[in-house]
Design a protein around this motif. Structure first.
Motif, mmCIF file in Angstrom:
data_model
loop_
_atom_site.group_PDB
_atom_site.id
_atom_site.type_symbol
_atom_site.label_atom_id
_atom_site.label_comp_id
_atom_site.label_asym_id
_atom_site.label_seq_id
_atom_site.Cartn_x
_atom_site.Cartn_y
_atom_site.Cartn_z
ATOM 1 N N LYS A 107 -18.133 5.224 -31.016
ATOM 2 C CA LYS A 107 -17.451 4.682 -29.838
ATOM 3 C C LYS A 107 -15.936 4.758 -30.030
ATOM 4 C CE LYS A 107 -21.056 1.596 -28.149
ATOM 5 N NZ LYS A 107 -22.107 2.175 -28.976
ATOM 6 N N THR A 108 -15.208 5.090 -28.962
ATOM 7 C CA THR A 108 -13.749 5.064 -29.007
ATOM 8 C C THR A 108 -13.298 3.610 -28.853
ATOM 9 O OG1 THR A 108 -13.482 5.310 -26.623
ATOM 10 C CG2 THR A 108 -13.632 7.353 -27.934
ATOM 11 N N GLN A 109 -12.000 3.385 -29.023
ATOM 12 C CA GLN A 109 -11.478 2.027 -28.876
ATOM 13 C C GLN A 109 -11.755 1.479 -27.471
ATOM 14 O OE1 GLN A 109 -7.344 1.814 -30.964
ATOM 15 N NE2 GLN A 109 -7.803 3.975 -30.681
ATOM 16 N N GLY A 110 -11.541 2.329 -26.456
ATOM 17 C CA GLY A 110 -11.764 1.912 -25.069
ATOM 18 C C GLY A 110 -13.230 1.615 -24.783
ATOM 19 N N GLU A 111 -14.113 2.453 -25.330
ATOM 20 C CA GLU A 111 -15.556 2.255 -25.114
ATOM 21 C C GLU A 111 -16.037 0.973 -25.779
ATOM 22 O OE1 GLU A 111 -16.853 6.986 -24.801
ATOM 23 O OE2 GLU A 111 -16.977 5.919 -26.723
ATOM 24 N N LEU A 112 -15.530 0.704 -26.988
ATOM 25 C CA LEU A 112 -15.932 -0.515 -27.681
ATOM 26 C C LEU A 112 -15.415 -1.753 -26.946
ATOM 27 C CD1 LEU A 112 -17.235 -2.078 -29.945
ATOM 28 C CD2 LEU A 112 -15.211 -1.629 -31.364
ATOM 29 N N ALA A 113 -14.179 -1.691 -26.451
ATOM 30 C CA ALA A 113 -13.609 -2.822 -25.702
ATOM 31 C C ALA A 113 -14.467 -3.109 -24.471
ATOM 32 C CB ALA A 113 -12.171 -2.516 -25.288
ATOM 33 N N ALA A 114 -14.892 -2.057 -23.758
ATOM 34 C CA ALA A 114 -15.727 -2.227 -22.560
ATOM 35 C C ALA A 114 -17.084 -2.832 -22.918
ATOM 36 C CB ALA A 114 -15.910 -0.880 -21.860
ATOM 37 N N LEU A 115 -17.668 -2.387 -24.045
ATOM 38 C CA LEU A 115 -18.964 -2.917 -24.485
ATOM 39 C C LEU A 115 -18.859 -4.399 -24.827
ATOM 40 C CD1 LEU A 115 -21.924 -2.592 -25.421
ATOM 41 C CD2 LEU A 115 -21.030 -1.931 -27.671
ATOM 42 N N LEU A 116 -17.808 -4.774 -25.554
ATOM 43 C CA LEU A 116 -17.625 -6.177 -25.934
ATOM 44 C C LEU A 116 -17.379 -7.055 -24.706
ATOM 45 C CD1 LEU A 116 -15.463 -5.771 -29.181
ATOM 46 C CD2 LEU A 116 -17.899 -6.338 -29.025
ATOM 47 N N GLU A 117 -16.617 -6.529 -23.745
ATOM 48 C CA GLU A 117 -16.401 -7.274 -22.504
ATOM 49 C C GLU A 117 -17.725 -7.527 -21.788
ATOM 50 O OE1 GLU A 117 -11.856 -5.851 -21.313
ATOM 51 O OE2 GLU A 117 -13.577 -4.961 -20.297
ATOM 52 N N GLU A 118 -18.568 -6.501 -21.756
ATOM 53 C CA GLU A 118 -19.867 -6.628 -21.088
ATOM 54 C C GLU A 118 -20.757 -7.653 -21.797
ATOM 55 O OE1 GLU A 118 -23.829 -3.890 -20.162
ATOM 56 O OE2 GLU A 118 -21.942 -2.901 -20.714
ATOM 57 N N GLU A 119 -20.805 -7.565 -23.147
ATOM 58 C CA GLU A 119 -21.647 -8.480 -23.921
ATOM 59 C C GLU A 119 -21.147 -9.917 -23.831
ATOM 60 O OE1 GLU A 119 -24.456 -7.896 -25.586
ATOM 61 O OE2 GLU A 119 -24.531 -5.739 -25.206
ATOM 62 N N LEU A 120 -19.827 -10.091 -23.957
ATOM 63 C CA LEU A 120 -19.253 -11.440 -23.904
ATOM 64 C C LEU A 120 -19.379 -12.057 -22.508
ATOM 65 C CD1 LEU A 120 -16.016 -10.929 -26.053
ATOM 66 C CD2 LEU A 120 -17.987 -12.365 -26.649
#
Length: 200
Positions: free
Chosen positions: A83-96
């Motif tokens: 995952k890129t930095q942007g993809e990981l940020a989006a995933l964490l936002e979704e999970e949180l």
């Protein structure tokens, strides 16, 4: 008489500045560092910082484990492989956002990339190869290597960098940077800094 002495003093300062400029390298000749994008995705060993807006207790520094995961507060194990930095940020936002936080805003900043390094050699306290970090500068890299030693030639430091047309070596005055006469130089992975001996 005093007026004449003052004029001579000013003239001496101007001449001194000109002489210093003449004997120091031109930093504008150095090609700018190429931005590092984590387009290949995160891999084991990478270290990054996560910031959650308004939630200082949730973020922090994380290292990707051998299995490609991190252990994130509230969520638990998260697979970050490729995952890129942007993809990981989006995933964490979704999970949180699933029952933990309302409309979370997450930023991911790469701080240490596995297999991305810079080398600092020559007249420094601890010469060697060091992990590249985002926005690392030449003076910071020399500081990581323990700083210049007493034999260093601070006005003739050599920076070897790969550019679009191949590798080139450029002279840098660390003295000019630390004196505030030149801006510090952003580094890119693979840069080699060599600090020569000062002339006797």
């Amino acid at each position: 008489m005093a007026h004449a002495i003052a004029r001579l003093a000013v003239l001496a300062l101007v001449l001194g500045a000109l002489l210093t400029a003449c004997f120091e390298p031109d930093h504008s000749l150095i090609p700018p560092a190429q931005p590092v994008e984590v387009t290949s995705g995160l891999t084991a060993g990478d270290i990054f910082e996560v910031r959650v807006f308004g939630e200082e207790d949730i973020g922090g520094s994380f290292q990707v484990q051998e299995d490609g995961t991190i252990d994130f507060p509230l969520i638990g194990r998260v697979d970050v492989t490729a995952k890129t930095q942007g993809e990981l940020a989006a995933l964490l936002e979704e999970e949180l956002g699933q029952g933990y936080l309302r409309d979370p805003h997450v930023t991911v900043i790469l701080t240490e990339r596995e297999n991305l390094e810079v080398s600092v050699l020559g007249q420094v306290q601890r010469p060697g190869t060091f992990p590249y970090a985002e926005k690392l500068t030449l003076v910071q890299a020399i500081s990581t290597a323990g700083g210049l030693n007493e034999l260093a030639h601070a006005r003739r430091v050599k920076l070897t960098r790969k550019g679009p047309t191949g590798a080139g070596t450029y002279e840098v005055s660390v003295k000019a940077i630390t004196d505030g006469r030149e801006q510090d130089i952003l580094l890119q992975p693979g840069d080699i800094i060599f600090v020569p001996l000062a002339p006797i």
